[in-house]
Design a protein around this motif. Structure first.
Motif, PDB file in Angstrom:
ATOM      1  N   ASP A 158       0.935  -1.205  -0.181  1.00 22.58           N
ATOM      2  CA  ASP A 158       0.029  -0.014  -0.197  1.00 22.58           C
ATOM      3  C   ASP A 158       0.767   1.300   0.208  1.00 22.58           C
ATOM      4  O   ASP A 158       0.821   2.279  -0.788  1.00 22.58           O
ATOM      5  N   LEU A 159       2.149   1.295   0.767  1.00 25.67           N
ATOM      6  CA  LEU A 159       2.804   2.387   0.824  1.00 25.67           C
ATOM      7  C   LEU A 159       3.646   2.546  -0.564  1.00 25.67           C
ATOM      8  O   LEU A 159       3.598   3.720  -1.041  1.00 25.67           O
ATOM      9  N   ALA A 160       4.099   1.517  -1.146  1.00 28.16           N
ATOM     10  CA  ALA A 160       4.550   1.574  -2.423  1.00 28.16           C
ATOM     11  C   ALA A 160       3.831   2.016  -3.385  1.00 28.16           C
ATOM     12  O   ALA A 160       4.024   2.915  -4.140  1.00 28.16           O
ATOM     13  N   ALA A 161       2.334   1.815  -3.447  1.00 30.86           N
ATOM     14  CA  ALA A 161       1.364   2.306  -4.262  1.00 30.86           C
ATOM     15  C   ALA A 161       1.162   3.776  -4.089  1.00 30.86           C
ATOM     16  O   ALA A 161       1.220   4.619  -5.007  1.00 30.86           O
ATOM     17  N   ARG A 162       1.172   4.208  -2.901  1.00 32.71           N
ATOM     18  CA  ARG A 162       1.060   5.585  -2.629  1.00 32.71           C
ATOM     19  C   ARG A 162       1.968   6.418  -2.913  1.00 32.71           C
ATOM     20  O   ARG A 162       1.770   7.510  -3.393  1.00 32.71           O
ATOM     21  N   VAL A 163       3.473   6.055  -2.851  1.00 31.31           N
ATOM     22  CA  VAL A 163       4.413   6.892  -3.115  1.00 31.31           C
ATOM     23  C   VAL A 163       4.834   6.978  -4.526  1.00 31.31           C
ATOM     24  O   VAL A 163       5.324   7.452  -5.014  1.00 31.31           O
ATOM     25  N   SER A 164       4.073   6.126  -5.508  1.00 35.56           N
ATOM     26  CA  SER A 164       4.128   6.112  -6.943  1.00 35.56           C
ATOM     27  C   SER A 164       3.309   6.679  -7.734  1.00 35.56           C
ATOM     28  O   SER A 164       3.084   6.650  -8.756  1.00 35.56           O
TER      29      SER A 164
END
Length: 274
Positions: free
Chosen positions: A209-215
């Motif tokens: 989820d964090l990876a998706a949000r920072v992308s």
């Protein structure tokens, strides 16, 4: 404008570049590349060979089109820190060389154009804690713990203290470094050493989820933004503003910024330039 490392053409995967590693695994899922420390029999202790492979893997991801680099580990701990079996036979020059290599790994995680996320399970000790603190972001399972035990073990954690201090502040660093006590994941989240502490069975989902949000933004914009953030951190406020003003003014003329403004004004999703 701060220099940003060149990327390989779209579609070229860091995980398929052909490099074979012994102590780490490099995998790729979509835009997320994962570097996994794979020395569970040594509790992912950071020998020279292990550090060299970590550095090579981070550089390999850095020159790919991945958007996020996740640093993970397998086995009973995240990392037990420096491999004392590798340290013990070295003179001061040899130990200095090993510490400089370790520092290069930490700096490579911050210099990578990708957002780096530590996925921490179980214990992150000394240089293992340093790895987590050196990533841009970190998520820990609730079973995780963080410690700088060198003060009670005869070899003070001077270099691990550098990024930890910048994450948790002076008094909390002093407590960690002088007591050597393990800081539970929930406390590490309160202190700012990690961004979140989640149940162990939710760790992968939280990292994804964090990876998706920072992308969400454009790749070049994110890379430049990250570089400038590191450039102004820990500078006096006047100097930090001088760096930030010039960087933001220059960035306003980029294709990504132009598209972002247009999309906002036109009330549509942005189409980021490659």
């Amino acid at each position: 404008m701060t220099d940003v490392q060149e990327r390989t053409p779209a579609g070229v995967s860091a995980a398929t570049a052909g490099t074979v590693y012994e102590h780490v695994r490099l995998t790729r899922e979509g835009t997320v590349a994962t570097v996994t420390m794979a020395r569970p029999q040594r509790r992912n202790a950071l020998s020279e060979a292990h550090l060299r492979e970590l550095l090579a893997a981070v550089h390999e991801v850095s020159t790919s089109d991945a958007r996020v680099l996740v640093l993970a580990a397998e086995g009973p701990v995240f990392s037990a820190g420096h491999d004392f079996a590798d340290v013990g036979g070295r003179d001061v020059t040899g130990v200095r060389d090993l510490l400089l290599l370790c520092t290069s790994v930490m700096q490579a995680l911050q210099a990578a154009p990708q957002v780096t996320i530590a996925r921490v399970h179980a214990l992150a000790t000394a240089a293992g804690c340093q790895l987590a603190a050196s990533c841009d972001l970190a998520v820990a399972g609730l079973s995780a713990g963080f410690c700088l035990p060198g003060g009670k073990g005869g070899w003070f954690c001077h270099t691990p203290a550098v990024p930890v201090a910048r994450a948790v502040g002076r008094k909390r660093l002093m407590e960690m470094a002088l007591t050597g006590d393990v800081v539970p994941a929930a406390t590490a989240a309160e202190w700012g050493l990690v961004n979140a502490a989640v149940p162990d069975d939710e760790l992968d989902a939280a990292v994804a989820d964090l990876a998706a949000r920072v992308s969400r933004g454009g790749a070049a914009s994110t890379a430049h933004g990250k570089a400038v953030l590191y450039a102004q951190l820990d500078r006096p406020e006047r100097d930090a503003y001088a760096i930030a003003v010039e960087a933001m003014a220059a960035a306003s003329q980029t294709a990504a910024a132009t598209e972002g403004r247009a999309a906002f004004l036109e009330k549509r999703p942005p189409v980021w330039p490659a």
